[in-house]
Design a protein around this motif. Structure first.
Motif, PDB file in Angstrom:
ATOM      1  N   ARG A 107     -78.934  33.240 -15.528  1.00 58.90           N
ATOM      2  CA  ARG A 107     -78.483  32.551 -16.477  1.00 58.90           C
ATOM      3  C   ARG A 107     -79.364  32.245 -17.352  1.00 58.90           C
ATOM      4  N   LEU A 108     -80.655  32.028 -17.026  1.00 59.00           N
ATOM      5  CA  LEU A 108     -81.804  31.979 -17.972  1.00 59.00           C
ATOM      6  C   LEU A 108     -82.073  33.225 -18.790  1.00 59.00           C
ATOM      7  N   LEU A 109     -81.918  34.378 -17.896  1.00 58.88           N
ATOM      8  CA  LEU A 109     -82.239  35.710 -18.593  1.00 58.88           C
ATOM      9  C   LEU A 109     -81.047  35.613 -19.964  1.00 58.88           C
ATOM     10  N   LYS A 110     -80.030  35.271 -19.838  1.00 58.77           N
ATOM     11  CA  LYS A 110     -79.117  35.306 -20.963  1.00 58.77           C
ATOM     12  C   LYS A 110     -79.461  34.231 -21.829  1.00 58.77           C
ATOM     13  N   ILE A 111     -80.061  33.286 -21.664  1.00 62.92           N
ATOM     14  CA  ILE A 111     -80.559  32.089 -22.797  1.00 62.92           C
ATOM     15  C   ILE A 111     -81.418  32.820 -23.287  1.00 62.92           C
ATOM     16  N   PHE A 112     -82.791  33.410 -22.671  1.00 66.95           N
ATOM     17  CA  PHE A 112     -84.188  33.798 -23.163  1.00 66.95           C
ATOM     18  C   PHE A 112     -84.100  35.262 -23.124  1.00 66.95           C
ATOM     19  N   PRO A 113     -83.345  36.098 -23.955  1.00 64.74           N
ATOM     20  CA  PRO A 113     -83.359  37.554 -23.820  1.00 64.74           C
ATOM     21  C   PRO A 113     -84.579  38.093 -24.321  1.00 64.74           C
ATOM     22  N   GLU A 114     -85.344  37.242 -25.401  1.00 67.28           N
ATOM     23  CA  GLU A 114     -86.295  37.862 -26.219  1.00 67.28           C
ATOM     24  C   GLU A 114     -87.822  37.462 -25.959  1.00 67.28           C
ATOM     25  N   VAL A 115     -87.921  36.673 -24.669  1.00 71.19           N
ATOM     26  CA  VAL A 115     -89.378  36.248 -24.422  1.00 71.19           C
ATOM     27  C   VAL A 115     -90.131  37.175 -23.407  1.00 71.19           C
ATOM     28  N   ASP A 116     -91.166  36.689 -23.351  1.00 71.60           N
ATOM     29  CA  ASP A 116     -92.186  37.233 -22.006  1.00 71.60           C
ATOM     30  C   ASP A 116     -92.135  36.558 -20.813  1.00 71.60           C
ATOM     31  N   VAL A 117     -91.822  35.477 -20.879  1.00 70.93           N
ATOM     32  CA  VAL A 117     -91.963  34.390 -19.781  1.00 70.93           C
ATOM     33  C   VAL A 117     -90.963  33.305 -19.759  1.00 70.93           C
ATOM     34  N   ILE A 118     -90.169  33.161 -18.510  1.00 70.55           N
ATOM     35  CA  ILE A 118     -88.951  32.097 -18.579  1.00 70.55           C
ATOM     36  C   ILE A 118     -89.452  31.175 -17.549  1.00 70.55           C
ATOM     37  N   HIS A 124     -86.892  23.238  -7.587  1.00 70.79           N
ATOM     38  CA  HIS A 124     -88.326  22.836  -7.037  1.00 70.79           C
ATOM     39  C   HIS A 124     -88.840  23.797  -6.137  1.00 70.79           C
ATOM     40  N   ARG A 125     -88.468  25.055  -6.241  1.00 79.48           N
ATOM     41  CA  ARG A 125     -89.134  26.216  -5.561  1.00 79.48           C
ATOM     42  C   ARG A 125     -89.773  26.948  -6.249  1.00 79.48           C
ATOM     43  N   PRO A 126     -91.189  27.295  -5.683  1.00 83.28           N
ATOM     44  CA  PRO A 126     -92.240  28.189  -6.626  1.00 83.28           C
ATOM     45  C   PRO A 126     -91.638  29.502  -6.483  1.00 83.28           C
ATOM     46  N   VAL A 127     -91.495  29.981  -7.966  1.00 76.79           N
ATOM     47  CA  VAL A 127     -91.274  31.543  -8.069  1.00 76.79           C
ATOM     48  C   VAL A 127     -92.231  31.963  -8.913  1.00 76.79           C
ATOM     49  N   ASN A 128     -92.695  33.247  -8.822  1.00 78.91           N
ATOM     50  CA  ASN A 128     -93.747  33.828  -9.591  1.00 78.91           C
ATOM     51  C   ASN A 128     -93.423  35.416  -9.522  1.00 78.91           C
ATOM     52  N   HIS A 129     -92.297  35.901 -10.331  1.00 80.90           N
ATOM     53  CA  HIS A 129     -92.307  37.418 -10.057  1.00 80.90           C
ATOM     54  C   HIS A 129     -91.614  37.927 -11.323  1.00 80.90           C
ATOM     55  N   ARG A 130     -91.608  39.036 -11.540  1.00 73.75           N
ATOM     56  CA  ARG A 130     -90.869  39.646 -12.598  1.00 73.75           C
ATOM     57  C   ARG A 130     -89.776  40.305 -12.444  1.00 73.75           C
ATOM     58  N   LEU A 131     -88.858  40.007 -13.464  1.00 76.06           N
ATOM     59  CA  LEU A 131     -87.278  40.598 -13.509  1.00 76.06           C
ATOM     60  C   LEU A 131     -87.075  41.101 -14.898  1.00 76.06           C
ATOM     61  N   GLU A 132     -86.597  42.415 -15.172  1.00 78.02           N
ATOM     62  CA  GLU A 132     -86.227  42.833 -16.458  1.00 78.02           C
ATOM     63  C   GLU A 132     -87.335  42.696 -17.339  1.00 78.02           C
ATOM     64  N   ILE A 136     -90.978  35.503 -14.368  1.00 82.25           N
ATOM     65  CA  ILE A 136     -89.905  34.367 -14.084  1.00 82.25           C
ATOM     66  C   ILE A 136     -90.632  33.532 -13.343  1.00 82.25           C
ATOM     67  N   PHE A 137     -90.995  32.208 -13.816  1.00 86.69           N
ATOM     68  CA  PHE A 137     -91.997  31.288 -13.262  1.00 86.69           C
ATOM     69  C   PHE A 137     -91.266  29.899 -12.808  1.00 86.69           C
ATOM     70  N   ASN A 138     -91.407  29.474 -11.815  1.00 85.41           N
ATOM     71  CA  ASN A 138     -91.069  28.023 -11.364  1.00 85.41           C
ATOM     72  C   ASN A 138     -92.240  27.484 -10.668  1.00 85.41           C
ATOM     73  N   PRO A 139     -92.827  26.426 -11.243  1.00 82.32           N
ATOM     74  CA  PRO A 139     -94.120  25.844 -10.484  1.00 82.32           C
ATOM     75  C   PRO A 139     -93.656  25.221  -9.325  1.00 82.32           C
ATOM     76  N   GLY A 140     -92.447  24.944  -8.896  1.00 75.40           N
ATOM     77  CA  GLY A 140     -92.290  24.052  -7.512  1.00 75.40           C
ATOM     78  C   GLY A 140     -92.076  22.722  -8.214  1.00 75.40           C
ATOM     79  N   SER A 141     -92.649  21.832  -7.370  1.00 79.74           N
ATOM     80  CA  SER A 141     -92.639  20.343  -7.549  1.00 79.74           C
ATOM     81  C   SER A 141     -94.057  19.723  -6.773  1.00 79.74           C
ATOM     82  N   ALA A 142     -94.757  18.905  -7.654  1.00 83.96           N
ATOM     83  CA  ALA A 142     -96.008  18.407  -7.139  1.00 83.96           C
ATOM     84  C   ALA A 142     -95.590  17.162  -6.094  1.00 83.96           C
TER      85      ALA A 142
END
Length: 172
Positions: A107-118, A124-132, A136-142
Protein backbone atom coordinates in the motif's frame (compact mmCIF):
# COMPACT_ATOMS: atom_id res chain seq x y z
CA UNK A 1 4.17 6.50 21.80
CA UNK A 2 0.48 5.89 22.62
CA UNK A 3 0.40 8.43 25.47
CA UNK A 4 -1.73 8.35 27.64
CA UNK A 5 -3.77 5.42 26.26
CA UNK A 6 -1.00 2.81 26.70
CA UNK A 7 1.57 4.52 28.95
CA UNK A 8 1.95 7.75 30.89
CA UNK A 9 5.19 9.15 29.41
CA UNK A 10 7.80 8.74 26.71
CA UNK A 11 10.18 5.89 27.39
CA UNK A 12 13.29 7.60 28.84
CA UNK A 13 15.52 5.11 27.02
CA UNK A 14 14.13 6.37 23.70
CA UNK A 15 15.00 9.95 24.60
CA UNK A 16 18.50 8.85 25.59
CA UNK A 17 19.01 7.16 22.22
CA UNK A 18 18.00 10.34 20.37
CA UNK A 19 20.20 12.56 22.55
CA UNK A 20 23.21 10.23 22.36
CA UNK A 21 22.86 9.99 18.56
CA UNK A 22 22.56 13.78 18.24
CA UNK A 23 19.61 13.48 15.88
CA UNK A 24 18.89 16.39 13.53
CA UNK A 25 15.16 15.60 13.37
CA UNK A 26 12.62 13.24 14.89
CA UNK A 27 10.13 11.57 12.56
CA UNK A 28 7.04 10.23 14.34
CA UNK A 29 4.94 7.79 12.32
CA UNK A 30 1.70 8.30 14.27
CA UNK A 31 -0.26 7.08 17.29
CA UNK A 32 1.09 9.99 19.28
CA UNK A 33 -2.24 10.50 21.08
CA UNK A 34 -1.45 13.85 22.74
CA UNK A 35 0.33 17.05 21.65
CA UNK A 36 2.49 17.11 24.79
CA UNK A 37 4.48 14.23 23.28
CA UNK A 38 5.38 16.42 20.31
CA UNK A 39 6.37 19.30 22.59
CA UNK A 40 8.58 16.98 24.66
CA UNK A 41 10.30 15.57 21.56
CA UNK A 42 10.83 19.08 20.16
CA UNK A 43 13.13 19.74 23.12
CA UNK A 44 15.57 17.34 21.44
CA UNK A 45 15.13 18.16 17.73
CA UNK A 46 12.53 19.41 15.22
CA UNK A 47 9.65 16.94 14.91
CA UNK A 48 7.85 15.83 11.76
CA UNK A 49 4.76 13.75 12.49
CA UNK A 50 1.85 12.12 10.70
CA UNK A 51 -1.59 11.26 12.01
CA UNK A 52 -2.14 7.69 13.20
CA UNK A 53 -5.41 5.92 13.87
CA UNK A 54 -5.16 6.99 17.55
CA UNK A 55 -4.71 10.63 16.53
CA UNK A 56 -7.98 11.27 14.65
CA UNK A 57 -9.49 13.26 17.53
CA UNK A 58 -6.79 15.09 19.51
CA UNK A 59 -4.28 15.51 16.67
CA UNK A 60 -6.55 15.60 13.61
CA UNK A 61 -4.55 18.57 12.28
CA UNK A 62 -1.57 16.34 11.55
CA UNK A 63 -1.27 15.26 7.91
CA UNK A 64 -1.97 11.63 7.00
CA UNK A 65 1.29 11.54 5.05
CA UNK A 66 4.45 13.59 4.58
CA UNK A 67 7.13 13.87 1.94
CA UNK A 68 10.45 15.09 3.29
CA UNK A 69 14.00 15.46 2.04
CA UNK A 70 17.18 15.39 4.07
CA UNK A 71 20.59 15.78 2.44
CA UNK A 72 19.36 14.52 -0.94
CA UNK A 73 17.40 11.56 0.50
CA UNK A 74 13.66 11.62 -0.16
CA UNK A 75 11.39 10.18 2.52
CA UNK A 76 7.71 9.30 2.47
CA UNK A 77 6.07 8.84 5.86
CA UNK A 78 2.56 7.63 6.75
CA UNK A 79 1.16 5.75 9.70
CA UNK A 80 0.15 2.91 7.41
CA UNK A 81 -3.51 2.26 8.13
CA UNK A 82 -4.77 4.20 5.13
CA UNK A 83 -8.45 5.09 4.99
CA UNK A 84 -11.06 3.99 7.52
CA UNK A 85 -12.12 1.31 5.03
CA UNK A 86 -8.50 0.05 4.81
CA UNK A 87 -8.23 0.04 8.60
CA UNK A 88 -11.40 -2.05 9.02
CA UNK A 89 -10.44 -4.40 6.17
CA UNK A 90 -6.96 -4.88 7.69
CA UNK A 91 -8.50 -5.74 11.07
CA UNK A 92 -10.64 -8.46 9.52
CA UNK A 93 -7.61 -9.89 7.67
CA UNK A 94 -5.57 -9.75 10.88
CA UNK A 95 -8.12 -11.86 12.74
CA UNK A 96 -8.44 -14.31 9.84
CA UNK A 97 -4.79 -14.67 8.74
CA UNK A 98 -2.61 -12.88 11.25
CA UNK A 99 -0.45 -9.83 10.60
CA UNK A 100 0.90 -9.59 7.06
CA UNK A 101 3.38 -6.71 6.81
CA UNK A 102 3.47 -6.96 3.02
CA UNK A 103 -0.12 -5.65 2.89
CA UNK A 104 1.02 -2.36 4.45
CA UNK A 105 4.27 -2.20 2.51
CA UNK A 106 2.56 -2.70 -0.88
CA UNK A 107 0.00 0.00 0.00
CA UNK A 108 2.79 2.42 0.92
CA UNK A 109 4.79 1.66 -2.23
CA UNK A 110 1.76 2.84 -4.24
CA UNK A 111 1.48 6.05 -2.18
CA UNK A 112 5.21 6.85 -2.36
CA UNK A 113 6.55 5.55 -5.71
CA UNK A 114 9.17 8.30 -6.01
CA UNK A 115 10.97 8.23 -2.62
CA UNK A 116 14.18 6.61 -1.34
CA UNK A 117 12.73 5.70 2.08
CA UNK A 118 9.24 4.78 3.29
CA UNK A 119 8.59 5.09 7.03
CA UNK A 120 5.47 3.73 8.69
CA UNK A 121 4.32 2.84 12.19
CA UNK A 122 0.89 1.24 12.50
CA UNK A 123 1.97 -2.39 13.09
CA UNK A 124 4.41 -1.64 15.97
CA UNK A 125 6.80 -4.20 14.40
CA UNK A 126 10.36 -3.09 13.65
CA UNK A 127 11.12 -3.35 9.93
CA UNK A 128 14.37 -2.43 8.19
CA UNK A 129 14.75 -3.86 4.68
CA UNK A 130 14.83 -2.89 1.04
CA UNK A 131 11.99 -3.50 -1.37
CA UNK A 132 11.86 -2.34 -4.98
CA UNK A 133 14.95 -0.19 -4.40
CA UNK A 134 13.52 1.61 -1.37
CA UNK A 135 14.35 1.36 2.32
CA UNK A 136 11.18 0.23 4.09
CA UNK A 137 11.44 1.28 7.73
CA UNK A 138 9.24 0.90 10.80
CA UNK A 139 10.95 1.81 14.07
CA UNK A 140 8.63 -0.40 16.13
CA UNK A 141 7.25 1.13 19.29
CA UNK A 142 9.01 2.62 22.29
CA UNK A 143 6.30 1.24 24.59
CA UNK A 144 4.06 -1.22 22.79
CA UNK A 145 6.15 -4.18 21.61
CA UNK A 146 3.32 -6.66 20.72
CA UNK A 147 5.03 -10.05 20.34
CA UNK A 148 8.49 -8.69 19.51
CA UNK A 149 11.81 -8.73 21.35
CA UNK A 150 11.54 -5.41 23.15
CA UNK A 151 10.39 -1.83 22.73
CA UNK A 152 12.38 -0.04 20.05
CA UNK A 153 13.09 3.16 18.17
CA UNK A 154 14.79 3.66 14.84
CA UNK A 155 17.62 5.78 13.55
CA UNK A 156 18.03 6.73 9.90
CA UNK A 157 21.61 7.46 8.94
CA UNK A 158 21.33 9.81 5.97
CA UNK A 159 24.56 9.54 4.03
CA UNK A 160 23.46 11.87 1.22
CA UNK A 161 22.96 11.58 -2.54
CA UNK A 162 20.13 9.09 -2.06
CA UNK A 163 22.10 6.87 0.32
CA UNK A 164 20.56 6.00 3.66
CA UNK A 165 20.80 3.20 6.21
CA UNK A 166 18.28 2.27 8.88
CA UNK A 167 19.04 1.05 12.38
CA UNK A 168 16.61 -0.46 14.87
CA UNK A 169 17.60 0.22 18.48
CA UNK A 170 16.01 -2.10 21.03
CA UNK A 171 15.35 -0.46 24.40
CA UNK A 172 15.80 -2.17 27.73
Amino acid sequence: THIPDRTRRINPAALEVFQRAGVDAILHAGDISTSRVLRHLEEIAPVYAVRGNRDWLALHRLPPELRLEFNGVSIGMAHGQGSLWNYLYDRVLYYLRGLKLEVFERRLLKIFPEVDVIIYGHTHRPVNHRLEGKLIFNPGSAYFPEEIEAPSVGLLHVLGKGKVEGEIVFLS
